[in-house]
Design a protein around this motif. Structure first.
Motif, PDB file in Angstrom:
ATOM      1  N   ALA A   1       0.789  -1.237  -0.007  1.00 37.55           N
ATOM      2  CA  ALA A   1      -0.052   0.192  -0.076  1.00 37.55           C
ATOM      3  C   ALA A   1       0.912   1.319   0.033  1.00 37.55           C
ATOM      4  O   ALA A   1       0.642   2.215  -0.801  1.00 37.55           O
ATOM      5  CB  ALA A   1      -1.003  -0.057   1.066  1.00 37.55           C
ATOM      6  N   SER A   2       2.045   1.352   0.626  1.00 32.77           N
ATOM      7  CA  SER A   2       2.671   2.455   0.596  1.00 32.77           C
ATOM      8  C   SER A   2       3.603   2.716  -0.645  1.00 32.77           C
ATOM      9  O   SER A   2       3.655   3.818  -1.064  1.00 32.77           O
ATOM     10  CB  SER A   2       3.968   2.184   1.852  1.00 32.77           C
ATOM     11  OG  SER A   2       3.393   2.322   3.095  1.00 32.77           O
ATOM     12  N   ARG A   3       3.819   1.532  -1.393  1.00 36.70           N
ATOM     13  CA  ARG A   3       4.403   1.834  -2.565  1.00 36.70           C
ATOM     14  C   ARG A   3       3.345   2.223  -3.668  1.00 36.70           C
ATOM     15  O   ARG A   3       3.730   3.196  -4.401  1.00 36.70           O
ATOM     16  CB  ARG A   3       5.100   0.526  -3.106  1.00 36.70           C
ATOM     17  CG  ARG A   3       6.406   0.065  -2.751  1.00 36.70           C
ATOM     18  CD  ARG A   3       7.104  -1.176  -3.282  1.00 36.70           C
ATOM     19  NE  ARG A   3       6.152  -2.257  -3.298  1.00 36.70           N
ATOM     20  CZ  ARG A   3       6.306  -3.270  -2.308  1.00 36.70           C
ATOM     21  NH1 ARG A   3       6.866  -2.896  -1.235  1.00 36.70           N
ATOM     22  NH2 ARG A   3       5.624  -4.435  -2.548  1.00 36.70           N
ATOM     23  N   ALA A   4       2.143   1.610  -3.450  1.00 37.32           N
ATOM     24  CA  ALA A   4       1.107   2.162  -4.422  1.00 37.32           C
ATOM     25  C   ALA A   4       0.808   3.642  -4.132  1.00 37.32           C
ATOM     26  O   ALA A   4       0.547   4.077  -5.044  1.00 37.32           O
ATOM     27  CB  ALA A   4      -0.142   1.457  -4.125  1.00 37.32           C
ATOM     28  N   ALA A   5       0.565   3.986  -2.936  1.00 34.67           N
ATOM     29  CA  ALA A   5       0.427   5.395  -2.234  1.00 34.67           C
ATOM     30  C   ALA A   5       1.391   6.333  -3.223  1.00 34.67           C
ATOM     31  O   ALA A   5       1.019   7.395  -3.379  1.00 34.67           O
ATOM     32  CB  ALA A   5       0.340   5.698  -0.904  1.00 34.67           C
ATOM     33  N   HIS A   6       2.714   6.142  -2.877  1.00 35.90           N
ATOM     34  CA  HIS A   6       3.757   6.875  -3.189  1.00 35.90           C
ATOM     35  C   HIS A   6       3.675   7.117  -4.674  1.00 35.90           C
ATOM     36  O   HIS A   6       3.877   8.241  -5.242  1.00 35.90           O
ATOM     37  CB  HIS A   6       5.157   6.006  -2.761  1.00 35.90           C
ATOM     38  CG  HIS A   6       6.336   6.795  -3.366  1.00 35.90           C
ATOM     39  ND1 HIS A   6       6.837   8.064  -2.906  1.00 35.90           N
ATOM     40  CD2 HIS A   6       7.082   6.637  -4.532  1.00 35.90           C
ATOM     41  CE1 HIS A   6       7.783   8.444  -3.755  1.00 35.90           C
ATOM     42  NE2 HIS A   6       8.139   7.745  -4.498  1.00 35.90           N
ATOM     43  N   HIS A   7       3.604   5.984  -5.501  1.00 35.40           N
ATOM     44  CA  HIS A   7       3.714   6.018  -6.833  1.00 35.40           C
ATOM     45  C   HIS A   7       2.544   6.713  -7.611  1.00 35.40           C
ATOM     46  O   HIS A   7       2.601   7.333  -8.579  1.00 35.40           O
ATOM     47  CB  HIS A   7       3.804   4.693  -7.535  1.00 35.40           C
ATOM     48  CG  HIS A   7       5.145   3.819  -7.369  1.00 35.40           C
ATOM     49  ND1 HIS A   7       6.162   4.387  -7.962  1.00 35.40           N
ATOM     50  CD2 HIS A   7       5.486   2.892  -6.668  1.00 35.40           C
ATOM     51  CE1 HIS A   7       7.225   3.634  -7.431  1.00 35.40           C
ATOM     52  NE2 HIS A   7       6.772   2.855  -6.846  1.00 35.40           N
ATOM     53  N   SER A   8       1.193   6.558  -6.888  1.00 34.10           N
ATOM     54  CA  SER A   8      -0.169   7.112  -7.478  1.00 34.10           C
ATOM     55  C   SER A   8      -0.228   8.653  -6.949  1.00 34.10           C
ATOM     56  O   SER A   8      -1.119   9.202  -7.528  1.00 34.10           O
ATOM     57  CB  SER A   8      -1.104   6.376  -6.950  1.00 34.10           C
ATOM     58  OG  SER A   8      -1.363   6.304  -5.687  1.00 34.10           O
ATOM     59  N   GLY A   9       0.416   9.003  -5.913  1.00 34.26           N
ATOM     60  CA  GLY A   9       0.150  10.302  -4.936  1.00 34.26           C
ATOM     61  C   GLY A   9      -1.096  10.347  -4.342  1.00 34.26           C
ATOM     62  O   GLY A   9      -1.561  11.325  -3.885  1.00 34.26           O
TER      63      GLY A   9
END
Length: 103
Positions: free
Chosen positions: A37-45
């Protein structure tokens, strides 16, 4: 300070999220879910709480409001209160030189 924390997309609270999710998912699964989730949040903003609320395997565990509260760094002080309690207890101990000025 609040603005600086907001720039992280509330990822600073991921440790708290793992601690809260561990009893539900198990520690390893909670950590893995938070990493994804952290990676997805970072990449998606997108904010972390938004990603968590829509992540497979995490949907329905909490409401959107509960995810928001869980990820809000204002609600997470870590072990700060225990450290303050210990410091005050140490200072109050007879014979303690904590808090005494030295010449």
């Amino acid at each position: 300070m609040r603005a600086n924390l907001g720039m992280t997309g509330n990822q600073v609270s991921s440790e708290r999220s793992v601690a809260v999710l561990s009893p539900v998912l198990g520690k390893g699964a909670a950590r893995d879910a938070l990493n994804r989730a952290s990676r997805a949040a970072h990449h998606s903003g997108r904010p972390l709480e938004e990603v968590l609320a829509t992540s497979p395997g995490l949907q329905g565990i909490f409401t959107a409001e509960e995810w928001r509260d869980l990820c809000d760094p204002v609600h997470y002080t870590g072990v700060a209160s225990a450290l303050v309690d210990q410091a005050l207890a140490d200072r109050a101990r007879p014979g303690s030189d904590l808090g005494q000025e030295t010449a």
